[in-house]
Design an enzyme around this catalytic site. Structure first.
Site, short mmCIF file in Angstrom:
data_model
loop_
_atom_site.label_atom_id
_atom_site.label_comp_id
_atom_site.label_asym_id
_atom_site.label_seq_id
_atom_site.Cartn_x
_atom_site.Cartn_y
_atom_site.Cartn_z
CB ILE A 1 -4.38 -4.45 22.73
CG1 ILE A 1 -5.52 -3.52 23.19
CG2 ILE A 1 -3.05 -3.71 22.65
CD1 ILE A 1 -5.24 -2.78 24.49
CE1 TYR B 1 -3.17 3.01 0.86
CE2 TYR B 1 -1.90 3.24 2.88
CZ TYR B 1 -2.83 3.73 2.00
OH TYR B 1 -3.43 4.94 2.23
N1 UFG Z 1 -4.72 -2.13 16.47
C1 UFG Z 1 -5.02 -3.00 17.51
N2 UFG Z 1 -6.15 -3.78 17.38
C2 UFG Z 1 -6.96 -3.73 16.30
C3 UFG Z 1 -6.64 -2.83 15.25
C4 UFG Z 1 -5.51 -2.04 15.38
O1 UFG Z 1 -4.32 -3.09 18.51
O2 UFG Z 1 -7.94 -4.48 16.24
C5 UFG Z 1 -3.53 -1.27 16.62
C6 UFG Z 1 -2.53 -1.45 15.50
O3 UFG Z 1 -1.64 -2.48 15.85
C7 UFG Z 1 -1.87 -0.07 15.47
C8 UFG Z 1 -2.98 0.89 15.92
O4 UFG Z 1 -3.96 0.05 16.55
O5 UFG Z 1 -0.86 -0.01 16.39
C9 UFG Z 1 -3.64 1.60 14.77
O6 UFG Z 1 -4.00 0.63 13.79
P1 UFG Z 1 -4.87 1.00 12.50
O7 UFG Z 1 -5.04 -0.27 11.76
O8 UFG Z 1 -6.07 1.76 12.91
O9 UFG Z 1 -3.95 2.01 11.71
P2 UFG Z 1 -2.43 1.85 11.23
O10 UFG Z 1 -1.59 2.68 12.16
O11 UFG Z 1 -2.03 0.45 11.08
O12 UFG Z 1 -2.53 2.43 9.78
C10 UFG Z 1 -2.68 3.80 9.51
C11 UFG Z 1 -3.57 4.00 8.31
C12 UFG Z 1 -2.91 3.42 7.08
C13 UFG Z 1 -1.54 3.98 6.93
C14 UFG Z 1 -0.73 3.82 8.19
C15 UFG Z 1 0.55 4.56 8.09
O13 UFG Z 1 -4.82 3.39 8.51
O14 UFG Z 1 -3.67 3.73 5.95
O15 UFG Z 1 -1.43 4.36 9.31
O16 UFG Z 1 1.52 3.82 8.69
F1 UFG Z 1 -0.90 3.35 5.94
#
Ligand code: UFG
Length: 328
Positions: free
Chosen positions: A206, A140
């Site tokens: 988490i 992505y």
């Molecule tokens: N998380 C959990 N449990 C869940 C979902 C997420 O603990 O059920 C944690 C993830 O591990 C992460 C945080 O929550 O540490 C945020 O996760 P998200 O999936 O909400 O978002 P990300 O940080 O993975 O991704 C975001 C954007 C992406 C982008 C990225 C940039 O959604 O589009 O930041 O690194 F690419």
């Protein structure tokens, strides 16, 4: 200005469409509805159901007298991009190439692009500045970086001026509670926690408790979707007023751990839901926090809705009003 908004029926696009109307601009929404929801659009906004790769788009741009393009349409799930990269290269890279070509042929001058913090990968220094190393760790992020590079070349050689906005964690919803986040499947933290609060899922898991952070859970920079919307408008106006092609980070500048987001959600919703402490999710960096100083200095942008309680409170209003999203 008359602005074509690709992906305008999606999460960030639909909030920006509302903000454009409020700011006196005329958005025209182009969306193939593969992920978007036409119900999210305000009455009176022109909607065209079309794919960004459709070569007849050049005629739309000319016939409608479009002055600038805001390009949101994309596949945006990191996990999916690692199991099905082909659709990311096709929709994000090839689709954007065709859109940018249509823009060039139609003589469009201004282009605002939805990029992502994922272009940085695992940062060496936090907060992350725009000149940090670009080293995406997933497909992505790579597709978004390729589009940024394409825009750089089109800017240098054909004079299509652009702004690429690298979002950190987009979250929240319009405070009206009328529009919000509705992804299938949902993978983002805050909507998943709110589904647990609503009793739609048994618990929130988490992912990882052994990161090098204060409480061991990942730290992220959550930015309210309406603050993202205002940055798009300022970027378009910046280009219109002669600004050169540029790249900006968009974040609140503050980091919050997953645990603290869970705790704040319990306080905001006054609901005690179950929390499971699970394994790390592959590819998650420990800490991602933006430096948005450049956007603040050059664009005059200021995040005003991104206090974390407001982000969660606004998202909660949307989820309570629309427990099944835009569906029945
Ligand atoms: N998380 C959990 N449990 C869940 C979902 C997420 O603990 O059920 C944690 C993830 O591990 C992460 C945080 O929550 O540490 C945020 O996760 P998200 O999936 O909400 O978002 P990300 O940080 O993975 O991704 C975001 C954007 C992406 C982008 C990225 C940039 O959604 O589009 O930041 O690194 F690419």
């Amino acid at each position: 200005m008359k602005i074509l908004v690709t992906g305008g029926a999606g999460y960030i696009g639909s909030h920006t469409v509302r903000a454009l109307c409020k700011a006196g601009h005329t958005p025209i929404v182009l969306d193939n509805l593969s992920c978007g929801h036409v119900e999210s659009l305000p009455d009176g906004v022109e909607f065209i159901e079309m794919d960004i790769a459709d070569p007849s788009l050049v005629n739309v741009l000319k016939d409608k007298g479009i002055e600038g393009i805001m390009h949101f349409a994309a596949h945006s799930q990191v996990g999916e991009s690692m199991v099905n990269p082909a659709i990311y290269y096709e929709n994000n890279v090839v689709g954007s190439y065709r859109l940018i070509e249509s823009a060039r042929k139609a003589g469009i001058k201004y282009f605002v692009f939805s990029s992502t913090a994922a272009v940085y990968g695992e940062p060496k220094v936090v907060p992350i500045k725009e000149d940090s190393e670009l080293n995406p760790t997933n497909v992505y992020g790579r597709t978004k970086l390729m589009i940024e590079q394409m825009l750089q070349d089109y800017s240098k050689i054909y004079g299509l001026r652009y702004v690429a906005l690298r979002y950190f964690n987009a979250a929240g919803a319009d405070s009206s509670g009328e529009i919000g986040e509705d992804h299938t499947p949902e993978t983002h933290l805050i909507p998943l926690i709110l589904e647990a609060a609503l009793g739609k899922r048994e618990a929130i898991t988490i992912f990882g408790t052994d990161y090098d952070t204060e409480d061991g859970t990942c730290v992220r920079d959550y930015i309210h979707v309406n603050d993202l919307a205002s940055a798009h408008i300022l970027s378009m106006e910046y280009l219109r007023d002669g600004g050169e092609s540029n790249v900006f980070n968009l974040g609140s500048g503050s980091g919050f751990s997953v645990q603290s987001i869970v705790d704040t959600t319990k306080a905001v919703t006054e609901i005690d839901f179950n929390v499971i402490y699970g394994e790390r999710r592959a590819g998650d960096p420990g800490t991602l926090i933006a430096s948005s100083e450049k956007a603040q200095t050059v664009l005059g942008w200021k995040p005003v809705h991104s206090e974390v309680k407001q982000v969660i409170g606004d998202a909660w209003r949307w989820h309570q009003n629309h427990p099944n999203g835009y569906g029945k």
